[in-house]
Design a protein around this motif. Structure first.
Motif, PDB file in Angstrom:
ATOM      1  N   GLY A 190       9.476  11.201   2.675  1.00 58.22           N
ATOM      2  CA  GLY A 190      10.171  12.175   3.509  1.00 58.22           C
ATOM      3  C   GLY A 190      10.891  13.220   2.679  1.00 58.22           C
ATOM      4  O   GLY A 190      10.855  14.416   2.993  1.00 58.22           O
ATOM      5  N   ASP A 191      11.541  12.788   1.597  1.00 55.30           N
ATOM      6  CA  ASP A 191      12.252  13.713   0.715  1.00 55.30           C
ATOM      7  C   ASP A 191      11.286  14.724   0.097  1.00 55.30           C
ATOM      8  O   ASP A 191      11.585  15.924   0.017  1.00 55.30           O
ATOM      9  CB  ASP A 191      12.967  12.943  -0.400  1.00 55.30           C
ATOM     10  N   SER A 192      10.144  14.207  -0.342  1.00 53.91           N
ATOM     11  CA  SER A 192       9.162  15.062  -1.000  1.00 53.91           C
ATOM     12  C   SER A 192       8.576  16.081  -0.020  1.00 53.91           C
ATOM     13  O   SER A 192       8.401  17.259  -0.361  1.00 53.91           O
ATOM     14  CB  SER A 192       8.039  14.203  -1.594  1.00 53.91           C
ATOM     15  N   VAL A 193       8.284  15.655   1.209  1.00 49.76           N
ATOM     16  CA  VAL A 193       7.729  16.562   2.216  1.00 49.76           C
ATOM     17  C   VAL A 193       8.721  17.676   2.547  1.00 49.76           C
ATOM     18  O   VAL A 193       8.358  18.854   2.609  1.00 49.76           O
ATOM     19  CB  VAL A 193       7.354  15.788   3.495  1.00 49.76           C
ATOM     20  N   ARG A 229       0.826  -1.212   0.000  1.00 49.55           N
ATOM     21  CA  ARG A 229       0.000   0.000   0.000  1.00 49.55           C
ATOM     22  C   ARG A 229       0.854   1.253   0.000  1.00 49.55           C
ATOM     23  O   ARG A 229       0.581   2.213  -0.727  1.00 49.55           O
ATOM     24  CB  ARG A 229      -0.915  -0.004   1.227  1.00 49.55           C
ATOM     25  N   TYR A 230       1.917   1.250   0.816  1.00 50.70           N
ATOM     26  CA  TYR A 230       2.800   2.412   0.869  1.00 50.70           C
ATOM     27  C   TYR A 230       3.481   2.641  -0.480  1.00 50.70           C
ATOM     28  O   TYR A 230       3.629   3.782  -0.923  1.00 50.70           O
ATOM     29  CB  TYR A 230       3.855   2.218   1.958  1.00 50.70           C
ATOM     30  N   LEU A 231       3.885   1.551  -1.148  1.00 53.97           N
ATOM     31  CA  LEU A 231       4.524   1.695  -2.455  1.00 53.97           C
ATOM     32  C   LEU A 231       3.554   2.280  -3.474  1.00 53.97           C
ATOM     33  O   LEU A 231       3.933   3.109  -4.306  1.00 53.97           O
ATOM     34  CB  LEU A 231       5.049   0.338  -2.934  1.00 53.97           C
ATOM     35  N   LEU A 232       2.294   1.858  -3.409  1.00 50.90           N
ATOM     36  CA  LEU A 232       1.288   2.422  -4.312  1.00 50.90           C
ATOM     37  C   LEU A 232       1.093   3.906  -4.038  1.00 50.90           C
ATOM     38  O   LEU A 232       0.948   4.714  -4.971  1.00 50.90           O
ATOM     39  CB  LEU A 232      -0.042   1.682  -4.142  1.00 50.90           C
ATOM     40  N   GLU A 233       1.101   4.278  -2.769  1.00 52.48           N
ATOM     41  CA  GLU A 233       0.941   5.688  -2.419  1.00 52.48           C
ATOM     42  C   GLU A 233       2.131   6.504  -2.910  1.00 52.48           C
ATOM     43  O   GLU A 233       1.979   7.633  -3.384  1.00 52.48           O
ATOM     44  CB  GLU A 233       0.778   5.828  -0.904  1.00 52.48           C
ATOM     45  N   PHE A 235       3.976   8.830   7.764  1.00 50.39           N
ATOM     46  CA  PHE A 235       3.553   8.078   6.585  1.00 50.39           C
ATOM     47  C   PHE A 235       3.431   6.587   6.856  1.00 50.39           C
ATOM     48  O   PHE A 235       2.417   5.962   6.542  1.00 50.39           O
ATOM     49  CB  PHE A 235       4.556   8.324   5.445  1.00 50.39           C
ATOM     50  N   SER A 236       4.470   5.994   7.455  1.00 46.25           N
ATOM     51  CA  SER A 236       4.494   4.536   7.596  1.00 46.25           C
ATOM     52  C   SER A 236       4.786   4.041   9.005  1.00 46.25           C
ATOM     53  O   SER A 236       4.855   2.825   9.219  1.00 46.25           O
ATOM     54  CB  SER A 236       5.560   3.951   6.659  1.00 46.25           C
ATOM     55  N   GLY A 237       4.962   4.942   9.952  1.00 47.37           N
ATOM     56  CA  GLY A 237       5.233   4.512  11.313  1.00 47.37           C
ATOM     57  C   GLY A 237       6.680   4.164  11.574  1.00 47.37           C
ATOM     58  O   GLY A 237       7.030   3.700  12.661  1.00 47.37           O
ATOM     59  N   SER A 238       7.543   4.383  10.581  1.00 50.02           N
ATOM     60  CA  SER A 238       8.965   4.065  10.747  1.00 50.02           C
ATOM     61  C   SER A 238       9.786   4.970   9.844  1.00 50.02           C
ATOM     62  O   SER A 238       9.235   5.800   9.110  1.00 50.02           O
ATOM     63  CB  SER A 238       9.237   2.597  10.390  1.00 50.02           C
ATOM     64  N   THR A 239      11.115   4.796   9.889  1.00 48.87           N
ATOM     65  CA  THR A 239      12.001   5.551   9.000  1.00 48.87           C
ATOM     66  C   THR A 239      12.618   4.620   7.967  1.00 48.87           C
ATOM     67  O   THR A 239      13.746   4.815   7.535  1.00 48.87           O
ATOM     68  CB  THR A 239      13.099   6.260   9.806  1.00 48.87           C
TER      69      THR A 239
END
Length: 323
Positions: free
Chosen positions: A304-307, A72-76, A292-296
């Protein structure tokens, strides 16, 4: 399962006692006892195997859920990348249209700081499921208020909310009036983790849970659902997560916290980001990743880069507004 083994135990003891009392042959009694001992041992082995299988299934279920979340995260992330590319192309096209390739006209427009500031301030700021869209100047004011409560930089907070609002362009499009049953919260939202809290939240706010918009789940290229939907409002909190922040928001705002309210959404996001380390600029990237995902996990570093990159753009806009 526990009842079954209890019944077996009770029946075994009753039957064995019956055999002992009704059998005069000691050899037969010993044979029966040995047979029951073997059966008991075999049942114990089966019980151990059953426990092991149950533990294995539980472990495999957790792994499957982790894989679903990862997909799901990859799709996002793909949606974010496509959105950033689309925005970049759109900005270039608009610039070319405005200047008509005349550098002199473009340079002349840049010289007017007041016009620039007004243009930035009036720019529409897109948020999810907000009936009346606010402009960027209004968004900055709300972000500055939330920043004063939490210490999170306004530009960074705006960047997070922009990112959340633009994910996939399909968020907030489930559970609305007129949507088919397949888009109901009963289908798209986790039935155990989120649905009970969603009903509690909507009841507390006097909202109809059957027509209160929430995010849809992500789907892969084959149309298969990946993970769950159910995120609420501009900040995209899922109900179970919102429950951990609503009292903190209410304590500051002085009213019942509402995830669909702009100020409450800004404040809840800022509280979460502050707890994740976003009160310093050096901690913003990691805080965005956790949001975003609860981790780094570096696998999702694009988020993170985009934000962080967008936050710098917003900081430049805010500085220009204040000139």
């Amino acid at each position: 399962m526990a009842t079954f083994w209890k019944t077996v135990y009770e029946n075994d003891n009753s039957r064995l006692l019956f055999i002992v009392l009704n059998n005069d042959n000691v050899g037969d009694i010993i044979t029966e006892v040995e047979n029951y001992a073997k059966i008991s041992d075999a049942l114990s082995v089966l019980l151990d195997q059953s426990r092991q299988i149950k533990e294995q299934l539980s472990s495999e279920q957790q792994i499957l859920e982790q894989h679903q979340d990862g997909a799901r995260y990859l799709l996002e992330i793909q949606s974010l990348q496509q959105q950033d590319l689309s925005d970049s192309v759109g900005e270039q096209a608009t610039l070319l249209k405005q200047t008509k390739n005349k550098e002199s006209n473009y340079q002349a427009s840049l010289k007017s700081s007041q016009k620039q500031a007004q243009a930035i301030r009036s720019r529409l700021y897109q948020l999810l499921e907000v009936a009346n869209q606010i402009n960027f100047g209004q968004a900055v004011q709300i972000a500055q208020w939330a920043s004063g409560q939490t210490g999170v930089r306004p530009a960074f907070l705006l960047s997070i909310l922009t990112q959340e609002s633009n994910l996939g362009r399909n968020v907030g499009t489930c559970n609305r009036t007129g949507d088919p049953p397949s888009k109901s919260y009963k289908v798209v939202m986790s039935p155990t983790r989120d649905q009970p809290y969603f009903l509690e939240i909507t009841q507390e706010l006097g909202l109809n849970p059957n027509i209160t918009p929430i995010s849809c789940p992500m789907h892969d290229s084959k149309g298969k659902q990946v993970g769950w939907g159910g995120a609420m409002g501009p900040a995209q909190f899922i109900p179970s997560t919102w429950m951990g922040y609503k009292n903190k928001v209410a304590a500051i705002s002085g009213k019942t916290a509402n995830p669909w309210d702009i100020r409450d959404a800004f404040l809840a996001s800022a509280i979460k980001l502050a707890a994740d380390g976003a009160t310093t600029k050096s901690g913003e990237w990691a805080a965005a990743m956790r949001y975003f995902s609860g981790s780094t996990n570096s696998k999702y570093s694009f988020y993170g880069d985009s934000v962080v990159a967008r936050a710098e753009q917003y900081q430049s806009d805010i500085d220009q507004m204040n000139k």
